[in-house]
Motif scaffolding. Structure first.
Motif, PDB file in Angstrom:
ATOM      1  N   ILE A  50      -2.853 -12.478   1.910  1.00 22.36           N
ATOM      2  CA  ILE A  50      -2.589 -11.164   2.436  1.00 22.36           C
ATOM      3  C   ILE A  50      -1.428 -10.470   2.606  1.00 22.36           C
ATOM      4  O   ILE A  50      -0.376 -11.179   2.490  1.00 22.36           O
ATOM      5  N   ALA A  51      -1.138  -9.248   2.650  1.00 23.46           N
ATOM      6  CA  ALA A  51       0.034  -8.660   2.653  1.00 23.46           C
ATOM      7  C   ALA A  51      -0.057  -7.025   3.652  1.00 23.46           C
ATOM      8  O   ALA A  51      -1.199  -6.739   3.494  1.00 23.46           O
ATOM      9  N   LEU A  52       0.914  -6.734   4.294  1.00 23.23           N
ATOM     10  CA  LEU A  52       0.928  -5.499   4.808  1.00 23.23           C
ATOM     11  C   LEU A  52       1.506  -4.367   3.804  1.00 23.23           C
ATOM     12  O   LEU A  52       2.356  -4.792   3.142  1.00 23.23           O
ATOM     13  N   ASP A  53       1.031  -3.330   4.214  1.00 18.91           N
ATOM     14  CA  ASP A  53       1.611  -1.972   3.478  1.00 18.91           C
ATOM     15  C   ASP A  53       2.965  -1.826   4.096  1.00 18.91           C
ATOM     16  O   ASP A  53       3.065  -2.265   5.151  1.00 18.91           O
ATOM     17  N   PRO A  54       3.925  -1.216   3.502  1.00 22.10           N
ATOM     18  CA  PRO A  54       4.991  -0.971   3.944  1.00 22.10           C
ATOM     19  C   PRO A  54       5.093  -0.150   5.365  1.00 22.10           C
ATOM     20  O   PRO A  54       5.916  -0.384   6.045  1.00 22.10           O
ATOM     21  N   ALA A  55       4.202   0.486   5.667  1.00 21.86           N
ATOM     22  CA  ALA A  55       4.036   1.169   7.044  1.00 21.86           C
ATOM     23  C   ALA A  55       3.490   0.197   7.933  1.00 21.86           C
ATOM     24  O   ALA A  55       3.561   0.714   9.285  1.00 21.86           O
ATOM     25  N   GLY A  56       2.961  -0.764   7.594  1.00 24.39           N
ATOM     26  CA  GLY A  56       2.273  -1.800   8.777  1.00 24.39           C
ATOM     27  C   GLY A  56       1.127  -1.297   9.154  1.00 24.39           C
ATOM     28  O   GLY A  56       0.630  -1.724  10.172  1.00 24.39           O
ATOM     29  N   ARG A  57       0.513  -0.477   8.594  1.00 21.44           N
ATOM     30  CA  ARG A  57      -0.655   0.234   8.954  1.00 21.44           C
ATOM     31  C   ARG A  57      -2.075  -0.523   8.267  1.00 21.44           C
ATOM     32  O   ARG A  57      -3.136  -0.472   8.848  1.00 21.44           O
TER      33      ARG A  57
ATOM     34  N   LEU B  39       0.466 -12.684  11.236  1.00 24.03           N
ATOM     35  CA  LEU B  39      -0.735 -12.596  10.380  1.00 24.03           C
ATOM     36  C   LEU B  39      -0.784 -13.684   9.595  1.00 24.03           C
ATOM     37  O   LEU B  39      -0.003 -14.170   8.609  1.00 24.03           O
ATOM     38  N   VAL B  40      -2.141 -14.445   9.333  1.00 23.30           N
ATOM     39  CA  VAL B  40      -2.337 -15.626   8.664  1.00 23.30           C
ATOM     40  C   VAL B  40      -3.456 -15.569   7.790  1.00 23.30           C
ATOM     41  O   VAL B  40      -4.753 -15.134   8.603  1.00 23.30           O
ATOM     42  N   SER B  41      -3.700 -15.807   6.698  1.00 23.06           N
ATOM     43  CA  SER B  41      -4.740 -15.926   6.092  1.00 23.06           C
ATOM     44  C   SER B  41      -5.027 -17.274   6.042  1.00 23.06           C
ATOM     45  O   SER B  41      -4.727 -18.190   5.347  1.00 23.06           O
ATOM     46  N   ASP B  42      -6.307 -17.465   6.600  1.00 19.31           N
ATOM     47  CA  ASP B  42      -7.190 -18.841   6.724  1.00 19.31           C
ATOM     48  C   ASP B  42      -8.156 -18.983   5.643  1.00 19.31           C
ATOM     49  O   ASP B  42      -9.141 -18.872   5.670  1.00 19.31           O
ATOM     50  N   SER B  43      -7.707 -19.413   4.472  1.00 19.47           N
ATOM     51  CA  SER B  43      -8.527 -19.414   3.432  1.00 19.47           C
ATOM     52  C   SER B  43      -9.702 -20.184   3.471  1.00 19.47           C
ATOM     53  O   SER B  43     -10.816 -19.482   3.221  1.00 19.47           O
ATOM     54  N   TRP B  44      -9.734 -21.341   4.100  1.00 23.98           N
ATOM     55  CA  TRP B  44     -10.995 -22.102   3.818  1.00 23.98           C
ATOM     56  C   TRP B  44     -11.936 -21.827   5.289  1.00 23.98           C
ATOM     57  O   TRP B  44     -13.135 -22.079   5.112  1.00 23.98           O
ATOM     58  N   ASN B  45     -11.284 -21.106   6.095  1.00 23.23           N
ATOM     59  CA  ASN B  45     -12.234 -20.287   7.205  1.00 23.23           C
ATOM     60  C   ASN B  45     -12.712 -18.924   6.856  1.00 23.23           C
ATOM     61  O   ASN B  45     -13.252 -18.311   7.657  1.00 23.23           O
ATOM     62  N   HIS B  46     -12.223 -18.494   5.740  1.00 19.88           N
ATOM     63  CA  HIS B  46     -12.634 -17.048   5.266  1.00 19.88           C
ATOM     64  C   HIS B  46     -12.248 -16.086   6.257  1.00 19.88           C
ATOM     65  O   HIS B  46     -13.165 -15.127   6.556  1.00 19.88           O
ATOM     66  N   CYS B  47     -11.140 -16.183   6.840  1.00 19.81           N
ATOM     67  CA  CYS B  47     -10.885 -14.954   7.625  1.00 19.81           C
ATOM     68  C   CYS B  47      -9.137 -14.719   7.905  1.00 19.81           C
ATOM     69  O   CYS B  47      -8.792 -15.465   6.992  1.00 19.81           O
ATOM     70  N   VAL B  48      -8.874 -13.969   8.575  1.00 19.86           N
ATOM     71  CA  VAL B  48      -7.398 -13.482   8.819  1.00 19.86           C
ATOM     72  C   VAL B  48      -7.129 -13.647  10.374  1.00 19.86           C
ATOM     73  O   VAL B  48      -8.122 -13.151  10.984  1.00 19.86           O
ATOM     74  N   ARG B  49      -6.111 -14.274  10.731  1.00 23.45           N
ATOM     75  CA  ARG B  49      -5.785 -14.386  12.280  1.00 23.45           C
ATOM     76  C   ARG B  49      -4.608 -13.788  12.481  1.00 23.45           C
ATOM     77  O   ARG B  49      -3.699 -13.627  11.654  1.00 23.45           O
ATOM     78  N   SER B  50      -4.399 -13.392  13.712  1.00 25.57           N
ATOM     79  CA  SER B  50      -3.339 -12.810  14.302  1.00 25.57           C
ATOM     80  C   SER B  50      -2.713 -13.640  15.551  1.00 25.57           C
ATOM     81  O   SER B  50      -3.636 -13.907  16.247  1.00 25.57           O
ATOM     82  N   ILE B  51      -1.338 -13.845  15.228  1.00 22.15           N
ATOM     83  CA  ILE B  51      -0.790 -14.880  16.393  1.00 22.15           C
ATOM     84  C   ILE B  51       0.067 -13.891  17.141  1.00 22.15           C
ATOM     85  O   ILE B  51       1.099 -13.412  16.461  1.00 22.15           O
ATOM     86  N   ASP B  52       0.050 -13.910  18.466  1.00 27.14           N
ATOM     87  CA  ASP B  52       0.831 -13.071  19.219  1.00 27.14           C
ATOM     88  C   ASP B  52       2.183 -14.004  19.448  1.00 27.14           C
ATOM     89  O   ASP B  52       1.982 -14.913  20.095  1.00 27.14           O
ATOM     90  N   LEU B  53       3.269 -13.603  18.976  1.00 24.47           N
ATOM     91  CA  LEU B  53       4.626 -14.514  19.133  1.00 24.47           C
ATOM     92  C   LEU B  53       5.137 -14.725  20.253  1.00 24.47           C
ATOM     93  O   LEU B  53       5.873 -15.531  20.757  1.00 24.47           O
ATOM     94  N   ASP B  54       4.765 -13.750  21.240  1.00 26.42           N
ATOM     95  CA  ASP B  54       5.139 -13.869  22.907  1.00 26.42           C
ATOM     96  C   ASP B  54       4.118 -14.658  23.453  1.00 26.42           C
ATOM     97  O   ASP B  54       4.871 -15.547  24.287  1.00 26.42           O
ATOM     98  N   THR B  55       3.082 -14.524  23.345  1.00 31.53           N
ATOM     99  CA  THR B  55       1.961 -15.558  24.268  1.00 31.53           C
ATOM    100  C   THR B  55       1.402 -16.645  23.632  1.00 31.53           C
ATOM    101  O   THR B  55       0.698 -17.639  23.996  1.00 31.53           O
TER     102      THR B  55
END
Length: 233
Positions: free
Chosen positions: A49-56, A1-17
């Motif tokens: 950004i940060a995940l809660d301990p449960a990752g939800r 999970l990436v905080s893309d500050s200047w694009n004002h969004c959050v991205r997800s990168i699938d580490l397998d694909t």
């Protein structure tokens, strides 16, 4: 999970694909979308950004909106949990969603449901309790360096935070060149690395990130272009 500050969004990168997906934010600066799908919401400079301990849940420091917002990873719904968009110091015990903030730079939560909010320009650490109230737990609000009773401690433009499993909060204290620790059980702030404390061989220059992982602290020592790994004291 990436905080893309200047694009004002959050991205997800699938580490397998290695596929990239936007999961929060339209890419345009603004404030909108609470109660709806996060991909249709607007943010204004997603700082950390940060995940809660449960990752939800994804906690988002929506810096220029002066808010902290949560995204439910199951439903994709976004909600403001702290900050009303106004600039100011929140009153202890007030409802977090109705309170002002100065500049929420980083967020982290513990296993008891406490959400910590770090204010860089406010030189302070605040917490949103599970009942939705907010209070300052460390820092006087004045720039400086002082350890001891948490509400008498001083920071200098702190940049990032994380929590360990015991609920202690580690703070990357940028201009003080130190990693500080707030212990809610004792209500004390101490320095654990930097300024000759901890490993005296290590001097920090603009520490901008800190992360606890399996008994180790990882410190982003920005001014010296390195990541340091040290045992948690």
């Amino acid at each position: 999970l990436v905080s893309d500050s200047w694009n004002h969004c959050v991205r997800s990168i699938d580490l397998d694909t290695l596929q990239v997906e936007t999961i929060a934010g339209t890419g345009e600066a603004g404030f909108s979308g609470d109660g709806g799908d996060a991909v249709n919401a607007r943010f204004d400079y997603v700082m950390c950004i940060a995940l809660d301990p449960a990752g939800r849940t994804i906690h988002i420091a929506d810096l220029k909106n002066r808010r902290v917002r949560n995204v439910d990873r199951t439903t994709g719904i976004v909600e403001t949990v702290c900050g009303n968009g106004q600039r100011g110091v929140p009153v202890d015990g007030s409802q977090a969603k109705n309170s002002p903030l100065i500049d929420p730079r980083a967020v982290a939560s513990d296993t008891d449901g406490n959400l910590y909010v770090l204010e860089r320009g406010g030189h302070a650490l605040r917490v949103v309790r599970p009942d939705g109230t907010i209070r300052t737990v460390a820092g006087t609000g004045e720039k400086g360096f002082h350890d001891g009773a948490a509400l008498e401690s001083r920071f200098a433009s702190p940049k990032h935070i994380c929590c360990d499993p015991e609920g202690r909060v580690y703070i990357a204290d940028d201009l003080n060149g130190a990693i500080r620790r707030d212990d809610p059980s004792t209500e004390l702030v101490s320095t654990v690395l930097g300024r000759g404390i901890g490993d005296a061989r290590i001097e920090l220059l603009h520490p901008h990130g800190v992360r606890w992982h399996k008994g180790w602290l990882y410190v982003l020592d920005t001014g010296q272009h390195r990541v340091i790994k040290v045992r948690c004291p």
